[in-house]
Design an enzyme around this catalytic site. Structure first.
Site, short mmCIF file in Angstrom:
data_model
loop_
_atom_site.label_atom_id
_atom_site.label_comp_id
_atom_site.label_asym_id
_atom_site.label_seq_id
_atom_site.Cartn_x
_atom_site.Cartn_y
_atom_site.Cartn_z
N ARG A 81 0.81 -1.23 0.00
CA ARG A 81 0.00 0.00 0.00
C ARG A 81 0.84 1.28 0.00
NH1 ARG A 81 -3.60 -2.42 4.86
NH2 ARG A 81 -1.71 -3.67 5.04
N LYS A 98 8.89 -1.08 3.02
CA LYS A 98 8.15 -0.19 3.93
C LYS A 98 8.94 0.15 5.19
CE LYS A 98 4.42 -1.72 6.12
NZ LYS A 98 2.99 -2.05 6.27
N ASP A 104 6.14 -1.88 11.40
CA ASP A 104 5.51 -0.66 10.86
C ASP A 104 4.71 0.08 11.94
OD1 ASP A 104 3.41 -2.42 11.14
OD2 ASP A 104 2.64 -2.18 9.11
N LYS A 154 32.71 27.62 2.25
CA LYS A 154 32.92 26.18 2.25
C LYS A 154 34.31 25.86 2.78
CE LYS A 154 35.08 23.87 -0.56
NZ LYS A 154 35.80 23.24 -1.67
N ASN A 194 39.38 29.11 -5.98
CA ASN A 194 40.08 28.00 -5.30
C ASN A 194 40.33 26.81 -6.21
OD1 ASN A 194 37.30 27.56 -5.39
ND2 ASN A 194 37.35 26.18 -3.62
N ALA A 243 39.95 47.68 -4.66
CA ALA A 243 38.71 47.18 -5.27
C ALA A 243 38.98 46.76 -6.71
CB ALA A 243 37.65 48.27 -5.23
N ARG A 297 44.80 45.62 -11.14
CA ARG A 297 43.75 46.01 -12.07
C ARG A 297 44.37 46.98 -13.07
NH1 ARG A 297 41.19 49.52 -7.18
NH2 ARG A 297 42.18 51.49 -7.70
#
Ligand code: UD1
Ligand code: CA
Length: 449
Positions: A14, A21, A103, A347, A382, A419, A436
């Protein structure tokens, strides 16, 4: 002497699932794990799981549990047939057999203890657990007198209309005197609507048979389909939240939050709506979590606030503020007082005390000293396409908006990165690093014609 057998061989038709189950999850553990843990404290001499349908998968899922025996039931011809498979392995066993349905996952350990106690003190051949359900549809009905003596159990589908009015329901949890049960098991018949051997039929053959009614009918909820699975999840969640509220945790909208059983929450924690705490998440005293937060195996110190964020397998020190819309991924460790703002992903990185990463950054595989200020849009590059490399930033350093730090790279302490820089070489302490192109201005620039 006590042996416990858990019936877990059925197909669970079922559920309409590829998963057996008993491996369906309920609040972070499988049904069969929940059933097994409900009898753990009884310290049975033998623990036997009867497996059949997808037996290998079920066995594999429990491989780390020491001392669990597996008995194969093939084919699966009913609960009575399942217990017949114990005749061999329990030959000569002189104690009681506690049979649990795989169950029925909401049983409280105290209830099983009571059942065993009552069974032993009354000297009955079998004592079974019952409850009076408002809607006992689908369950076996127990016919008993006022003294609790049971004459028989009739399955819902085999009951007459009148018998169905009896709402004394069989939980599928039994304490048997094993020797007596072993004598009657061979006499079960398939004379019923499903043509199966029913364990419930053994009760009429065993005398005296007694029942013990549980006060909380939720405990005997059996799971045959997805609706019942969701109802049991709701009951379990309710129990967890009640427990933590009693320990000093506030839930603004408990129904919208889910917890796992292994979460640990401190005093004066406030959980706002739509929060989900999974695995072994730990939340320290005074934290404010949510709205809209997902924590998995996260460890939060005291007085941390987390808003609309995801934290998985990360450690967050006291007084940190996370979010809105931040993601802390596995291997992240924040010391005290860090601020992690919107659209920031971190991370496998260590951030020292008081570090700020407030806007639009990716910090991966990095070690940041104390009070580093990571400017908006700073990215640690990275990955070179093959390997991951580390970025090290010394205490007190600042990166300007939109900086790219190409790892492996080390910035000393009190470094300033201009920056818009792409930094590819190490920078000594106290230096300004610019990477830059120079701004060019052309005056008298004609309008395009
Ligand atoms: C069973 C009881 C019913 C009780 C209900 C409580 C019987 C005949 N009926 O009904 O009186 O009210 O539980 O939840 O026992 N299983 C096997 N081998 C099999 C068949 C089943 O191991 O051949 C296992 C299943 O995996 C499951 C348990 O036994 O864990 C119960 O089987 P299920 O088919 O769900 O029985 P119910 O119809 O719910
Ligand atoms: Ca069932």
């Amino acid at each position: 002497m006590l042996a416990v057998a858990v019936l877990a061989a059925g197909k669970g038709t079922r559920m309409k699932s590829d998963l057996p189950k008993v491996l369906q999850p309920l609040a972070g553990a499988t049904l069969v794990e929940r059933v097994l843990s409900s009898c753990q404290h009884l310290a049975p001499e033998r623990r036997i799981l009867i497996v059949g349908h997808q037996a290998a998968k079920v066995e594999q899922s429990l491989a780390k549990l020491a001392g669990l025996e597996f008995v194969l039931q093939q084919p699966q011809n009913g609960t009575g047939h399942a217990v017949q498979q114990l005749l061999n392995p329990l030959q000569g066993f002189g104690g009681d057999l506690l049979v649990l349905n795989g169950d029925v996952p909401l049983l409280r350990p105290e209830t099983l203890e009571q059942l065993l106690g009552q069974h032993r003190s009354s000297g009955a051949a079998v004592t079974l657990l019952t409850a009076r359900l408002e809607d006992p549809s689908g369950y076996g009905r127990v016919f008993a007198n006022q003294n609790g003596a049971v004459s028989q159990i009739i399955e819902h589908r085999d009951c007459s209309d009148e018998q169905r009015l009896n709402n004394l329901t069989n939980a599928g949890i039994y304490c048997f005197n094993w020797q007596k049960l072993a004598e009657v098991l061979p006499h079960l018949t398939t004379d019923n609507d499903q043509g199966e051997l029913y364990l419930t039929d053994s009760v009429a053959l065993l005398q005296p048979a007694m029942h013990m009614e549980v006060a909380d009918p939720d405990e005997i909820n059996g799971i045959n389909d997805r609706l019942q699975l969701s109802q049991c999840e709701a009951v379990f969640q309710e129990r967890l939240k009640r427990h933590w509220m009693a320990e000093g945790v506030s839930f603004v909208d408990p129904a919208s939050c889910t917890l796992s059983e292994n979460c640990r929450l401190g005093r004066d924690v406030v959980i706002e709506p739509q929060c989900h705490l999974r695995g072994s998440t730990v939340v320290g005293d005074g934290c404010r979590i949510g709205p809209g937060t997902f924590l998995e195996n996260a460890s939060l110190g005291a007085n941390v606030s987390v808003l609309y964020s995801v934290i998985r397998e990360a450690v967050v020190g006291d007084n940190c503020a996370i979010g809105p819309y931040a993601q802390l991924r596995p291997g992240t460790k924040l010391e005290t007082g860090c601020h992690i703002g919107n659209f920031v992903e971190i991370k496998n990185s260590q951030l020292g005390e008081g570090v700020k990463v407030n806007h639009l950054s990716y910090i991966g595989d990095a070690d940041l000293g104390e009070r580093v200020n990571v400017g908006a849009g700073t990215i640690t590059a990275n990955y070179d396409g093959v390997q991951k490399h580390r970025t090290v930033i010394g205490s007190g350093s600042k990166t300007g908006a939109n900086s790219v730090l190409v790892a492996p790279i080390t910035l000393g302490s009190n470094v300033t990165v201009g920056a818009g820089s792409t930094i590819t070489k190490d920078v000594p302490s106290g230096a300004l690093a610019l990477g830059r192109s120079k701004q060019v201005i052309k005056t008298d620039w004609p309008e395009p014609s």
